[in-house]
Structure formats: C-alpha cells, structure tokens
Design a protein around this motif. Structure first.
Motif, short mmCIF file in Angstrom:
data_model
loop_
_atom_site.label_atom_id
_atom_site.label_comp_id
_atom_site.label_asym_id
_atom_site.label_seq_id
_atom_site.Cartn_x
_atom_site.Cartn_y
_atom_site.Cartn_z
N GLY A 106 54.14 -29.54 -27.24
CA GLY A 106 53.11 -29.25 -25.86
C GLY A 106 52.22 -30.24 -25.49
O GLY A 106 52.43 -31.12 -26.59
N ILE A 107 51.91 -30.45 -24.04
CA ILE A 107 51.73 -31.70 -24.18
C ILE A 107 50.40 -31.96 -24.28
O ILE A 107 49.74 -32.86 -24.59
N GLN A 108 49.31 -30.58 -23.92
CA GLN A 108 48.00 -30.65 -24.75
C GLN A 108 47.87 -31.17 -25.74
O GLN A 108 46.75 -31.83 -26.14
N LYS A 109 48.55 -30.52 -26.72
CA LYS A 109 48.34 -30.65 -28.28
C LYS A 109 48.85 -32.31 -28.58
O LYS A 109 47.80 -32.64 -29.09
N ALA A 110 49.31 -32.60 -27.38
CA ALA A 110 50.08 -34.25 -27.37
C ALA A 110 48.83 -34.97 -27.67
O ALA A 110 48.50 -36.14 -28.09
N ILE A 111 48.37 -34.37 -26.31
CA ILE A 111 47.50 -35.68 -26.13
C ILE A 111 46.14 -36.26 -26.99
O ILE A 111 45.08 -36.81 -26.73
N LYS A 112 45.83 -34.53 -27.02
CA LYS A 112 44.81 -34.69 -28.09
C LYS A 112 44.98 -35.45 -29.38
O LYS A 112 44.20 -36.25 -29.75
#
Length: 679
Positions: A454-460
């Motif tokens: 998911g994008i949120q975990k990836a950017i974190k």
C-alpha cells in the motif's frame, strides 16, 4: 568496609577527582523515566547520542582531531533519528556526517555513517589558493552570475581524505539554471565532486479539482494574498517580479491554464495538500521539518520546473499552460524534503526517484476524481508537457525509454532516466507486481511475484530511510536504509514489510549488500508481553545484593562513588592492587524477540597514561564479548552503553562484567541502571 582500601590507593589529586566525578554524577543521578511524548523522546535521544558519540565508537572512524556537531533530532513512528556533522581541526568535513537511530528509551538501534576511514593526520595548509579554486568552480558552468562563497573543508567521499576548497556558484549550464557546489582539491586543483542544487522536474497535470479548491491565504487590512498564514515562506508569486499575488477578495484564478494566477492556484493547492500528507502519513512538520517551505514562483519560460534550495520555479507546457499540478509541485517540494533530511540531496542517480515518490504519495493522499490529477503512478499524464504524454512511468519505466532494472551504469546515467529502477521498486513496494485495485501489472526483472504494502506504508518506509541518509547515498545504500527502516517501523510485529522491501529491490536487480540488516521479528504478533519490557532482576541494584552473582563488596552503597540513580551501584575494582571483581546475572530471551542490553558506566582512575590499558573491564553476553573498557576510557560522570543482543534470542544468557586491576594505581569501574529490554 571497602571504602578505606580504595581511598588509600588514591593520591590527593586523584581523590579530589573522585569527589568531582561523584558530584557530576549526582547531578544526573535520576535514571530516565518512561517517555510519554515525542519531545521528551527526542531530548532523551539527544542525550544518549551525545554520550555514545563521546565514547567515540569504532564505527565512526574518528581520528583524534575530529569533533562532532549534533543537529536536529527527528521523531518518526517511535524511532528518533539524531543527525551529526563532523569537523577536523575546526574545518567542516564533507562526507563526515552520520545518523544514530534510537528507540524511545534512547537505546541505539542503528548507525548510518558516511565516512568509512579515519582522516588520520591530514595537513590543513592548502597549496592552491581560494581564488584558483574559485576559478575552477566557475569553469564548471556555462555562465556565472554569483559565487556564494569559498571555504576550506576536509573531503572524505573519495578514495582517501583530502583537503579541499568548496565553492557554490550560480549561473547556467547546458540544461538551464544552475546552483552548483564544487569541491576542488586544495593541493592538486583537481575537481573532486560537483553537487547540483537545482533539482529539475518535468510537468504533470495542470489542474486540480473539483472546484472551488480551498486555499489557505492571508488577509492584511483589506488585501488578500496568496501566502499561507501558518507555514513559513509558503507563498505563490509571479516569477517575473518575485511578488506574491494579491487581491481585494479571496477568489483566485479563472480556470485558464495560461493564466499565472490560475497556475498559482494549482501550485499553492498542491503544496498545501502535500503538507497535509506529510503531517497525516509521516508526522513531519513541513517540508524542512520545522514548518517551513519556499516561495512558489509561476512564470519560468521553459518546459520545466525546479527546486534550487531557495525557491520552486514553475514553468509551462508547449501550449503555454503553467504546470503547477499535484505531482509537479509535490515532486519539487520532495527535492526540498530530500535536501532537509540528513545527508542532503540524494546522489548517484537516486534524487529524481526520491522526489517522484512524494509526488505519487501526494496524488494518492488527495485522491482526486479521474477528470483531475487522479492517483496513479505516471508523471506528466494530464498535460502534454512536450506533446508526447507522460514523461515517466513508475510501473514500467521502459515504456518511456527508462531502465526498469538496476545496473552498474545507473549512477552515471542522466538523472531522470536513472530514476527508472527506483520508481519501479517503489511501485512494487506499494502496489506489487499484480495489483488487485485496478492498477497496472508490473513485470519484475527476476520473474518474481511481489505483493505490495500500500502507498502509505511504502512512503513511510521511504521517508524513514531518508532519515538514515548520509552524503554517501546511492541505490545500494537505499536498499540497506529501506530494509533498516522497515525493521524500525514494523520489525517488532513481524517480517512482512521487511521481506517485501527486500523482494522489491531483488525484483529491480539492486543487489544485496554486506551492510543489509536482517529481520528478527516474528511472522505474527507475539503474545502480549512476551517481547516487551525489561527482563533483568534488580537492574539498578536498589534491592541490595540480590538477583546478581558478584564478588564481595561489588554491590554497594559505598559513598566513594556516586550511583547513577538511587543509592546502590556495582563498583568493580578500585583497590590499586592486583584484583579481580565479577558481576553476572542470567536472563531468558524469548525466541523472535529483539533484545538490547544497556547500562550506565563511570570509569575513574589514578592512572595517568594515555597509551596503556593497565586495568580492564570486560562485558559479555554468554561467551560473546560485547566490549572491553580500560583506564584509557576514564570520563567524568556516567555514560550509557547499548548493545543489540537479539542474536541470542531463544536462549538463557549470562550477562557478565569482569574487572581486572593490576598491582598499582586504582581504576574503578562503576555500573548502574542496567537493562535487557525486549521489543
């Protein structure tokens, strides 16, 4: 009573030193309390890092004439990142930076160090003049409009340390505006490195919606301005005059892409949207980490946009439409975030992919309808920047002529093309190779299948890797840093995220590195309490001589040495005669747990030598020697020591301290406030 023989071994001067040490220790006697908030965690991390750096651990590769300057502490998801710069004989060290990552208790989790060799004894008298070096720096640009300064530095990013002149020049190069830092060898005149600060993007969608868009603007008297009222320096201006757009009402733009004020509506909305994403998803306060930004200037006469450390310039497409869309603005501000995290702007072909991840994350956070700048992994998909559609494709870079897979040539490839493998990695990390949410499939370089997070975990994970960044950044380093970031963020509950980061890098052919961490988590969350808490009994010795095995008199309230906390401590040696003291306790470390041994140590000695270790303290976990200290490590007050002993998980291990003193001149090794902390 042990006090008399210990004091009898001291000279008058040494005894006075002992009293001073005791006084200093008493000032900081209280052990750190549980940390309830990020501010206290940052303060504790700063103190713990200072103590660790003062001990000059071997991995810092520090010479005697080097000193360290602590910078901002950044909190993210329970990890504190303490950045440092380095000086040598008072000169700044380019490439001497490092980052220490700690947990909320101030315990070291990871050290990211740019410098890989000691500077040693380097002469600091230049043979080249600053004027000659400045002339060399000017020659790197097509035209020069200003020189910001020339300073003497020590350069450690090459094969060996070198004295250098470092200049920053402004002007133009073959690609347009340039702000270039040039390091010139101060002995030979050779150019050691150039670092471009103008980070050029390439446009994306020109409009956001649905209208009306909400903007945060400023009212002064009866005049409104396109200036954010709460974010430092964030405004939108006409690039022709560098003046902020103003008006008698708070209604902006006319919907026409060629209108500068309309361009500013898109640009300011994009910046303010990215600010919300940074706060909500990453816990970051603004692009610079302190609530600050840079002026957005619409009117660049070029099919381009760029960030240069002082501003974001927004250009136009071939139809004359200003390109201040979500992913253009977020990309350029992404360069600013990169510039204002440890290590500065990423290098070796990574800088553009780093910025692209922020553009994609901002699009997905905004989640606009498909008629506007909808969430996707294309760059430049809405406005035909130069008449050929999107200019980068993150799920299949080769569709637009960029490489999907990493190779040894990537670090010297044109920077936008070099973004291909990194963009491909980020897509696989976020969406996987076969997404189920309508996003495109993505072919891997090794034929593997990757399931996205998911994008949120990836950017974190990406952002936390940037908090470990140093001036030695590269694709190979980002592999290591993102793996460590996944451990820092999610390692206590399992290895899913870590394994996905690893699989995604493997899938774009970035090879494994010797510095890559391993995951010590479990595949499922452990039962409550099994991987948490402190496991040593009587850790501060306040219950007296219980739970520990120790030689006579070691666990004591003897007033000759102050405790770090409370009244009791473990005082090994200090007799000034041939003597051995021991202290140990066995502790069970459950399988799958991360374990950290910490303790506070004060070393006081009457030895005057600066070269010979006469008296020694050895610290072990089982049969593994963690550290050896001696009279050469004497220090006023206590220093906290920290060791990762996770490799011993699944065993019962003896934590032991053994102090050996020779026949003359005392050395006291005082241990207090121990802990074996599980996570």
């Amino acid at each position: 009573m042990k006090l008399s023989p210990r004091l009898a071994a001291l000279s008058g001067a040494a005894a006075a030193g002992l009293i001073a040490a005791g006084t200093a220790a008493a000032v900081q006697a209280a052990p750190p309390s549980p940390v309830p908030d990020a501010a206290q965690a940052r303060a504790l991390a700063a103190r713990s890092a200072s103590a660790l750096v003062a001990s000059r651990p071997a991995y810092l590769h520090a010479s005697a004439d080097e000193a360290f300057v602590q910078k901002q502490v950044i909190s993210s998801e329970g990890t504190q990142y303490v950045a440092y710069d380095r000086t040598y004989k008072g000169l700044p060290v380019t490439g001497g930076d490092f980052v220490l990552a700690t947990d909320a208790g101030g315990n070291l989790k990871y050290a990211s160090v740019a410098q890989q060799q000691a500077i040693g004894n380097l002469a600091t008298t230049p043979k080249q003049t600053s004027a000659a070096a400045e002339k060399t720096a000017r020659a790197q640009l097509k035209t020069v409009t200003a020189v910001e300064g020339t300073n003497l530095v020590v350069y450690t990013l090459g094969a060996k340390p070198a004295l250098a002149w470092e200049s920053t020049v402004r002007g133009t190069n073959a690609d347009g505006p340039s702000r270039l830092t040039v390091d010139v060898d101060a002995l030979t005149g050779e150019v050691l490195r150039t670092q471009e600060h103008v980070m050029r993007g390439t446009g994306t969608g020109a409009w956001n919606g649905p209208s009306p868009l909400t903007l945060n603007t400023t009212l002064s008297g009866s005049t409104y301005s396109m200036k954010d009222p709460s974010l430092t320096n964030l405004s939108c201006q006409d690039a022709a005059t560098n003046t902020t757009f103003t008006g008698s009402d708070d209604v902006w733009g006319n919907g026409t892409a060629t209108n500068k004020e309309t361009g500013c509506v898109d640009a300011l909305f994009g910046a303010q949207t990215e600010h919300k994403m940074l706060s909500a998803w990453l816990g970051r306060n603004g692009a610079d980490g302190n609530g600050g930004y840079w002026p957005l200037r619409v009117g660049l006469n070029d099919q381009n946009a760029y960030y240069d450390g002082t501003q974001v310039q927004i250009g136009k497409n071939t139809a004359g439409g200003w390109i201040g869309s979500l992913d253009v603005v977020a990309h350029e501000i992404g360069h600013g975030i990169d510039d204002h995290t440890p290590g500065g702007i990423s290098g070796s072909g990574t800088q553009e992919f780093v910025a692209d991840t922020f553009g994609a994350a901002t699009e997905w956070y905004a989640n606009e309808p498909s008629t506007y700048d909808a969430p996707d992994f294309l760059v430049g998909e809405k406005i035909n920047l130069v008449g050929s559609g999107p200019i980068r494709n993150m799920y299949n870079p080769s569709a637009l002529g960029d490489p999907n897979c990493y190779s040894s040539s990537i670090p010297t490839t044109e920077v936008h093309a070099a973004a291909g493998p990194g963009n491909h990695w980020f897509y696989l990390l976020a969406m996987g190779s076969n997404p189920t949410n309508g996003q495109p499939t993505s072919t891997t370089c090794n034929g593997s299948t990757v399931t996205g997070l998911g994008i949120q975990k990836a950017i974190k994970i990406m952002y936390n890797a940037m908090l470990l960044k140093t001036t030695s950044s590269s694709y190979l380093k980002y592999r290591t840093w993102t793996l460590q970031a996944a451990n820092n963020l999610y390692g206590s509950t399992g290895c899913t995220e870590f394994n996905t980061v690893k699989a995604a890098w493997d899938a774009v052919s970035v090879p494994a590195q010797t510095g890559d961490p391993t995951c010590s988590g479990t595949t499922t969350p452990p039962p409550t309490g099994s991987c948490s808490g402190q496991k040593l009994a009587n850790p501060g010795f306040e219950s007296g001589n219980v739970s520990w095995s120790a030689t006579s008199g070691v666990i004591t309230t003897d007033a000759g040495q102050a405790a770090h906390g409370g009244s009791w401590k473990a005082w090994l040696d200090g007799y000034g005669t041939t003597h051995t003291d021991t202290l140990s306790q066995s502790v069970a470390i459950p399988s799958g747990c991360r374990a950290t041994l910490t303790f506070w140590l004060h070393i006081d000695t009457a030895e005057s030598t600066t070269t010979t270790a006469y008296d020694k303290l050895t610290v072990k976990a089982g049969s593994t020697t963690l550290a050896t200290y001696s009279n050469l490590n004497k220090a006023t007050g206590y220093l906290q020591k920290s060791f990762d002993i996770s490799s011993l998980a699944g065993t019962t291990v003896s934590i032991s301290f053994s102090g050996v003193e020779d026949s003359s001149l005392q050395t006291s090794f005082v241990v207090d406030d121990t802990a074996v902390t599980l996570s």
